[in-house]
Structure formats: C-alpha cells, structure tokens
Motif scaffolding. Sequence first.
Motif, PDB file in Angstrom:
ATOM      1  N   GLN A 183      41.908  -5.104  27.609  1.00 32.44           N
ATOM      2  CA  GLN A 183      42.397  -5.641  26.179  1.00 32.44           C
ATOM      3  C   GLN A 183      43.340  -6.783  26.506  1.00 32.44           C
ATOM      4  OE1 GLN A 183      44.423  -2.401  24.141  1.00 32.44           O
ATOM      5  NE2 GLN A 183      42.537  -2.247  22.800  1.00 32.44           N
ATOM      6  N   ASP A 201      53.298  -5.822  28.989  1.00 32.29           N
ATOM      7  CA  ASP A 201      52.953  -4.746  28.372  1.00 32.29           C
ATOM      8  C   ASP A 201      53.152  -3.327  28.920  1.00 32.29           C
ATOM      9  OD1 ASP A 201      51.278  -3.608  26.243  1.00 32.29           O
ATOM     10  OD2 ASP A 201      49.395  -4.010  27.071  1.00 32.29           O
ATOM     11  N   THR A 254      50.265  -4.747  22.102  1.00 34.07           N
ATOM     12  CA  THR A 254      49.486  -5.790  22.651  1.00 34.07           C
ATOM     13  C   THR A 254      49.258  -7.175  22.185  1.00 34.07           C
ATOM     14  OG1 THR A 254      48.633  -3.999  24.285  1.00 34.07           O
ATOM     15  CG2 THR A 254      47.347  -6.292  24.162  1.00 34.07           C
ATOM     16  N   ARG A 272      45.747   3.705  30.889  1.00 33.61           N
ATOM     17  CA  ARG A 272      44.375   3.435  30.200  1.00 33.61           C
ATOM     18  C   ARG A 272      43.673   2.287  30.903  1.00 33.61           C
ATOM     19  NH1 ARG A 272      43.674   2.079  25.194  1.00 33.61           N
ATOM     20  NH2 ARG A 272      45.555   0.731  25.100  1.00 33.61           N
TER      21      ARG A 272
HETATM   22 MG    MG Z   1      48.135  -1.879  24.094  1.00 33.16          MG
END
Ligand code: MG
Length: 291
Positions: A135, A178, A103, A129
């Motif tokens: 994030q 991602d 990330t 997640r």
């Molecule tokens: Mg990550």
Amino acid sequence: MLKGLFGRVTNLIRGRANLDEELMAELEVALIEADVPVSVAVNLVQEARDRAEQDHITDGDGLLQLLRNIIRRMMTPYEQPLNESLTPPTVILMLGVNGTGKTTTIAKLAHSYQQAGNQVMMVAADTFRAAAIEQLEIWAQRVGCDIVKQKFGSDPGAVVYDALQAARARGTDVVIIDTAGRLHTKHNLMAELVKITRVIERELGRPADEKLLVLDATTGQNALNQGREFHSAVGLTGLVLAKLDSTAKGGVALSLVSELQVPIKLIGLGEKLGDLMAFSAAQFADAMLEG
Ligand SMILES: [Mg+2]
Ligand SMILES: Nc1nc2c(ncn2[C@@H]2O[C@H](COP(=O)(O)OP(=O)(O)OP(=O)(O)O)[C@@H](O)[C@H]2O)c(=O)[nH]1
C-alpha cells in the motif's frame, strides 16, 4: 469541506428569538451528544450564559457567535505548525491503531511536502502485514517520492535505521515513517513503537521531530482511549484527526485537547491526496457552529 461538526447544536440554537434556561439545558445535552466531555460542556454553557448576560445577548444567533468565540479561544493553544528540523532530515513518526488513516495521512503529507519543493522519503516500518508495505509503495509511486522498505516480517527498528542512513546519504528533507497499528498483542505493539523511537533518537541525536497519533474522528471515546495509551508510551508531539469529513461529532477534538493537552497538527477531510489541512482553531469553531 469542514462543516456541520456540531449539526444538532447549531440547529437547536439558530433562529431562536430568546434564550431561556430550557434552551441552555438542551444545549448542554446536545454538546455532550456531540462527544464533548460532560465537564467541558458544563463549563461551555456556563461561560456562554454569563457572557450572554454581560453582553446583553438575547437571541440564538448571538449565542452561536458567543459559542464560536469561546470554542476558538479554547482551541487556539492547540493550533500549532508541524515541527521542522534545522538540520535535515525532518523525521515524522506516524502512529495509530489499525484503520484510523495512518497510511493515507502519510501519503497526503508527503504530497504536500513534495509540492512545497522538499525531497520526501516514506519508510515502510509496518512490517507486520505484507499488504501494508505494498500500500505504501503504491502511494509513494503516486506521490512520486522515495520509499525505503524491507521484506514483510523484518524488524521495524532495522528498517528505520536503514532509512535514516539512506536519508542522510541522499540529502532527503523529510522522512515519514509508517508503523503497525496492530501486532499480536497491544503490549507488543507499544514495546515495538518505543523501540522505534529509541532507534530514531540514537541515530538523530534527538527525538523524532514529530510523533503524530492518527485518530479516526468518528470513533469518539475510543479515540480518547487511544490517545491516552500512545501518549503515555511514546510522548506524542501532536494529533491528526482523520475522517473529520465523516462525522457530525466534532466534540472529540475538545475532548482530546482537554484531556491530553497535545496540539492537533493536521485534520483529514477525505481520501484524496489534497484532503489534508493544518488545524485552525478559528476554522474549526466556525465549522462546528455554522452561521
Ligand atoms: Mg496503513
Ligand atoms: N472519509 C475519509 N476517509 C479516510 C480519511 N483518511 C483515511 N480514510 C480512509 O480510511 C481507511 C483506512 O485508511 P488507512 O490509511 O489505510 O489506515 P491505516 O491507519 O494505515 O490502517 P492500517 O494500515 O490497516 O493500520 C481507508 O479506506 C482510507 O481511504 C479521511 O480523512 N476521510
């Protein structure tokens, strides 16, 4: 920023007035301790020995320069720029087990493309997640780029499909995806990643322009094992060596290229947006064996 990747090797050799067999044996051990594979270390030392004799090099500083040249030559074929598509968007799939720096690398790369005047989109295909999506959103805000996401738990293939549709509609230049680093089982993870690569191929009519595996440079042998697994599952186009600022064992880079024969496209040198560089064989060799 990048220095001392071979701290012990350099200290061993620097300032030596003459080169004897004992030093050469110690050099081999120090290289292996810095995560250089045994076979590569043996070859490096043999080549250094031969060339020192040929070129009448008799002191430590001369040997250091020799080693730098040998390592630079060895790594040069693996210094390659990122592939970019002639028809936008360029699609970059970021892969790696959890915690390696995926990330963060996405954020750095997005930042660098934006700075160069591209319109960038991040894609939150780590739906395993909830925190992973949040994030990425925080990074997208910081970087000031677009993001495509769905609910936690949604199908990553569907997220990627939507994102590619949106990227075409919006005229996005670069799409950076991602992905999860961990699922219930490793088998599930690899199957899911393969599925994502198929969605991309179907939508683009070509494979992703980059399938980059992010590796934590501080993890040595583990990084190599991850490299093997991901490469055999999805066919990597490049590696990202993250956290090179946190290790004195740069030998992992030699180990990765000699084993996988995949270029190192980027290196990570810290946690900030600017801490990303293209891999340079010359800089790497100099950093490994500082003068
Ligand atoms: Mg990550
Ligand atoms: N020193 C240093 N730290 C880094 C670098 N890249 C990432 N990190 C740190 O490594 C940790 C993990 O980074 P992430 O980017 O969240 O890793 P990830 O692969 O996305 O992890 P998951 O989403 O949990 O799978 C964070 O604390 C980052 O700040 C780097 O180049 N140098």
